[in-house]
Motif scaffolding. Structure first.
Motif, PDB file in Angstrom:
ATOM      1  N   SER A  58      38.937  31.563 155.374  1.00  0.00           N
ATOM      2  CA  SER A  58      38.270  30.669 154.533  1.00  0.00           C
ATOM      3  C   SER A  58      38.786  29.136 154.293  1.00  0.00           C
ATOM      4  CB  SER A  58      38.379  31.280 152.976  1.00  0.00           C
ATOM      5  OG  SER A  58      37.545  32.663 153.079  1.00  0.00           O
ATOM      6  N   GLY A  59      40.196  28.995 154.841  1.00  0.00           N
ATOM      7  CA  GLY A  59      40.589  27.853 154.664  1.00  0.00           C
ATOM      8  C   GLY A  59      41.134  27.412 153.190  1.00  0.00           C
ATOM      9  N   ILE A  60      41.780  28.355 152.403  1.00  0.00           N
ATOM     10  CA  ILE A  60      41.969  27.826 151.204  1.00  0.00           C
ATOM     11  C   ILE A  60      43.267  28.942 150.664  1.00  0.00           C
ATOM     12  CG2 ILE A  60      39.623  27.835 150.153  1.00  0.00           C
ATOM     13  CD1 ILE A  60      39.969  30.795 148.743  1.00  0.00           C
ATOM     14  N   PRO A  92      36.443  24.544 152.331  1.00  0.00           N
ATOM     15  CA  PRO A  92      36.627  22.949 152.340  1.00  0.00           C
ATOM     16  C   PRO A  92      36.984  22.635 153.775  1.00  0.00           C
ATOM     17  CG  PRO A  92      38.568  24.353 151.776  1.00  0.00           C
ATOM     18  CD  PRO A  92      37.520  25.146 151.508  1.00  0.00           C
ATOM     19  N   ASN A  93      37.022  23.321 154.894  1.00  0.00           N
ATOM     20  CA  ASN A  93      37.474  23.271 156.274  1.00  0.00           C
ATOM     21  C   ASN A  93      36.626  23.782 157.277  1.00  0.00           C
ATOM     22  OD1 ASN A  93      38.714  25.714 156.216  1.00  0.00           O
ATOM     23  ND2 ASN A  93      39.864  24.969 157.785  1.00  0.00           N
ATOM     24  N   VAL A  94      35.513  24.882 156.888  1.00  0.00           N
ATOM     25  CA  VAL A  94      34.800  25.450 158.087  1.00  0.00           C
ATOM     26  C   VAL A  94      33.302  25.155 157.591  1.00  0.00           C
ATOM     27  CG1 VAL A  94      34.297  27.696 158.948  1.00  0.00           C
ATOM     28  CG2 VAL A  94      36.498  27.435 158.014  1.00  0.00           C
ATOM     29  N   LYS A  95      32.536  24.412 158.443  1.00  0.00           N
ATOM     30  CA  LYS A  95      31.272  24.073 158.241  1.00  0.00           C
ATOM     31  C   LYS A  95      30.293  25.235 158.059  1.00  0.00           C
ATOM     32  CE  LYS A  95      27.447  20.816 159.858  1.00  0.00           C
ATOM     33  NZ  LYS A  95      27.243  19.920 160.632  1.00  0.00           N
ATOM     34  N   GLY A  96      29.424  25.356 157.089  1.00  0.00           N
ATOM     35  CA  GLY A  96      28.734  26.447 156.775  1.00  0.00           C
ATOM     36  C   GLY A  96      28.821  27.707 156.342  1.00  0.00           C
ATOM     37  N   MET A  97      30.311  27.853 155.977  1.00  0.00           N
ATOM     38  CA  MET A  97      31.000  29.094 155.367  1.00  0.00           C
ATOM     39  C   MET A  97      30.873  28.922 154.013  1.00  0.00           C
ATOM     40  SD  MET A  97      34.748  30.703 155.967  1.00  0.00           S
ATOM     41  CE  MET A  97      34.611  31.421 157.358  1.00  0.00           C
ATOM     42  N   LEU A  98      30.338  30.025 153.154  1.00  0.00           N
ATOM     43  CA  LEU A  98      30.601  30.065 151.930  1.00  0.00           C
ATOM     44  C   LEU A  98      31.793  31.137 151.658  1.00  0.00           C
ATOM     45  CD1 LEU A  98      27.045  30.359 150.565  1.00  0.00           C
ATOM     46  CD2 LEU A  98      28.591  28.727 150.159  1.00  0.00           C
ATOM     47  N   VAL A  99      32.527  31.040 150.680  1.00  0.00           N
ATOM     48  CA  VAL A  99      33.694  31.676 150.184  1.00  0.00           C
ATOM     49  C   VAL A  99      33.400  32.207 148.948  1.00  0.00           C
ATOM     50  CG1 VAL A  99      36.108  31.706 149.588  1.00  0.00           C
ATOM     51  CG2 VAL A  99      35.374  29.789 151.303  1.00  0.00           C
ATOM     52  N   VAL A 100      33.537  33.725 148.818  1.00  0.00           N
ATOM     53  CA  VAL A 100      33.362  34.284 147.623  1.00  0.00           C
ATOM     54  C   VAL A 100      34.856  34.894 147.009  1.00  0.00           C
ATOM     55  CG1 VAL A 100      32.468  36.425 146.337  1.00  0.00           C
ATOM     56  CG2 VAL A 100      31.263  35.242 148.188  1.00  0.00           C
ATOM     57  N   ILE A 115      43.158  26.460 142.900  1.00  0.00           N
ATOM     58  CA  ILE A 115      42.783  27.021 144.431  1.00  0.00           C
ATOM     59  C   ILE A 115      42.507  25.364 145.038  1.00  0.00           C
ATOM     60  CG2 ILE A 115      41.112  27.846 145.932  1.00  0.00           C
ATOM     61  CD1 ILE A 115      40.383  29.772 143.589  1.00  0.00           C
ATOM     62  N   LYS A 116      43.186  25.542 146.250  1.00  0.00           N
ATOM     63  CA  LYS A 116      43.152  24.216 147.025  1.00  0.00           C
ATOM     64  C   LYS A 116      43.157  24.563 148.500  1.00  0.00           C
ATOM     65  CE  LYS A 116      48.191  24.172 148.267  1.00  0.00           C
ATOM     66  NZ  LYS A 116      49.364  23.253 148.407  1.00  0.00           N
ATOM     67  N   GLU A 117      42.603  23.650 149.307  1.00  0.00           N
ATOM     68  CA  GLU A 117      42.685  23.657 150.945  1.00  0.00           C
ATOM     69  C   GLU A 117      43.972  24.136 151.303  1.00  0.00           C
ATOM     70  OE1 GLU A 117      41.413  21.353 154.781  1.00  0.00           O
ATOM     71  OE2 GLU A 117      40.917  20.332 152.606  1.00  0.00           O
ATOM     72  N   ALA A 118      44.004  25.059 152.217  1.00  0.00           N
ATOM     73  CA  ALA A 118      45.212  25.355 152.845  1.00  0.00           C
ATOM     74  C   ALA A 118      45.947  24.503 153.336  1.00  0.00           C
ATOM     75  CB  ALA A 118      44.972  26.623 153.509  1.00  0.00           C
ATOM     76  N   GLU A 119      47.231  24.317 153.440  1.00  0.00           N
ATOM     77  CA  GLU A 119      48.062  23.320 154.117  1.00  0.00           C
ATOM     78  C   GLU A 119      47.821  23.702 155.564  1.00  0.00           C
ATOM     79  OE1 GLU A 119      52.027  23.228 153.015  1.00  0.00           O
ATOM     80  OE2 GLU A 119      51.615  22.533 150.874  1.00  0.00           O
ATOM     81  N   GLY A 120      47.450  22.439 156.391  1.00  0.00           N
ATOM     82  CA  GLY A 120      47.354  22.624 157.696  1.00  0.00           C
ATOM     83  C   GLY A 120      46.051  23.097 158.294  1.00  0.00           C
ATOM     84  N   ALA A 121      45.095  23.406 157.360  1.00  0.00           N
ATOM     85  CA  ALA A 121      43.839  23.746 157.533  1.00  0.00           C
ATOM     86  C   ALA A 121      43.004  22.558 158.223  1.00  0.00           C
ATOM     87  CB  ALA A 121      43.099  24.425 156.439  1.00  0.00           C
ATOM     88  N   GLY A 122      43.263  21.447 157.825  1.00  0.00           N
ATOM     89  CA  GLY A 122      42.506  20.401 158.757  1.00  0.00           C
ATOM     90  C   GLY A 122      41.280  20.274 157.571  1.00  0.00           C
ATOM     91  N   SER A 123      40.180  19.460 157.946  1.00  0.00           N
ATOM     92  CA  SER A 123      38.861  19.138 157.190  1.00  0.00           C
ATOM     93  C   SER A 123      37.766  19.034 158.233  1.00  0.00           C
ATOM     94  CB  SER A 123      39.093  18.055 156.320  1.00  0.00           C
ATOM     95  OG  SER A 123      37.977  17.882 155.748  1.00  0.00           O
ATOM     96  N   ALA A 124      37.074  20.163 158.289  1.00  0.00           N
ATOM     97  CA  ALA A 124      36.160  20.147 159.483  1.00  0.00           C
ATOM     98  C   ALA A 124      34.448  20.550 158.878  1.00  0.00           C
ATOM     99  CB  ALA A 124      36.328  21.265 160.406  1.00  0.00           C
TER     100      ALA A 124
END
Length: 302
Positions: free
Chosen positions: A131-133, A254-262, A286-295
């Motif tokens: 999920s990138g979080i 926050p970094n995977v286009k089209g993915m919803l996180v629950v 909750i934040k974007e995971a470090e090193g996850a990038g932003s896509a």
């Protein structure tokens, strides 16, 4: 891909190398926006789910207000298909109760090596790589990171109705919506679709004797990790043991286009349980995971 390649799921050509490699749907002439987690990665497991979710290859201890038991019984197997699924299908996640052992231990033959949780990649956070979080771990709580899903929990005790199993006073877990088989395109729809299942899995079945009634305390737009999401919170009344609060919160990755996180949460209503305000603090942290990038960009709104 060439136009001679038949439609189907293939490794995502846009994968950055960070997090779990997903598959993207090739319609025979172009790449679509449909993404999924490879079924071989998402295993079917015999699980009783607490307030948390079945995070596939993540071994979490008891999570949420209910029991979380991960079994390694004879029915454990990789999910596979003879032919490609249509892009509307998502990987199947386990939800059937049974199996396992106390404290999330393995029943029937030990623990699979690929079921070991990832080490925490950020100090003070549990990271959900898919999920990138990253979820903050409050003082006195424990957290588990994983390639698919993550969770934090506190206050272990013997479950009412099944004292050989372990429940906890409070817990929060995350997973991609598709891993929970939630077919929704907006955060609001995903949260509203998940709350009943979350409540039943957290405080239902033989552990708490089922839910006799519930009251909706919250249904509103929220912002999580900079993304526009939606949260639904219930207070549930059980037949046995403590009543509880359950919440289903959905937001775009926050970094995977089209993915919803629950995000699934469960807190007992008990003097020994954490205050409900702690749930709000966790959500805010909750934040974007470090090193996850932003896509992903901003993704879908509520």
């Amino acid at each position: 891909m060439t136009q001679t390649t038949p439609p189907g799921w293939h490794p995502d050509p846009g994968h950055s190398g960070i997090g779990t490699l997903q598959e993207r749907w090739w319609d025979g002439s172009r790449w679509t926006d449909q993404l999924r987690i490879p079924p071989a990665t998402v295993r079917r497991r015999r699980i009783r789910i607490g307030a948390g979710i079945a995070a596939a290859v993540v071994v979490l201890a008891a999570v949420g207000g209910g029991a979380y038991v991960l079994g390694a019984g004879s029915d454990d197997r990789a999910d596979s298909s003879a032919s490609p699924s249509a892009p509307s299908e998502s990987p199947r996640m386990p939800g059937a109760p049974g199996g396992g052992g106390q404290d999330g231990g393995q029943g029937g033959g030990g623990q699979d090596p690929d079921q070991q949780p990832m080490p925490q990649t950020e100090d003070g956070y549990a990271t959900d790589a898919a999920s990138g979080i990253s979820i903050p771990v409050p003082d006195g709580w424990t957290g588990q990171s994983g390639p698919i899903g993550a969770g934090v929990q506190t206050g272990e005790y013997a479950c009412p109705g099944a004292e050989s199993e372990t429940c906890v006073r409070g817990g929060v877990t995350s997973a991609p919506a598709q891993a929970l088989k939630i077919d929704a395109t907006t955060a609001k729809a995903a949260a509203q679709a998940d709350i009943k299942a979350n409540a039943e899995e957290s405080y239902g079945e033989k552990i708490y004797g089922g839910i006799t009634s519930h009251e909706e305390l919250r249904s509103e737009a929220v912002t999580v990790a900079g993304q526009k999401g939606y949260a639904v919170r219930w207070k549930v009344v059980t037949k046995n043991g403590d009543d509880g609060y359950v919440e289903s919160l959905a937001f775009p990755s926050p970094n995977v286009k089209g993915m919803l996180v629950v995000l699934r949460s469960g807190f007992d209503i008990n003097a020994k349980a954490p205050k409900l305000s702690v749930l709000d603090d966790i959500t805010k942290g909750i934040k974007e995971a470090e090193g996850a990038g932003s896509a992903a960009g901003s993704g879908e709104t509520a």
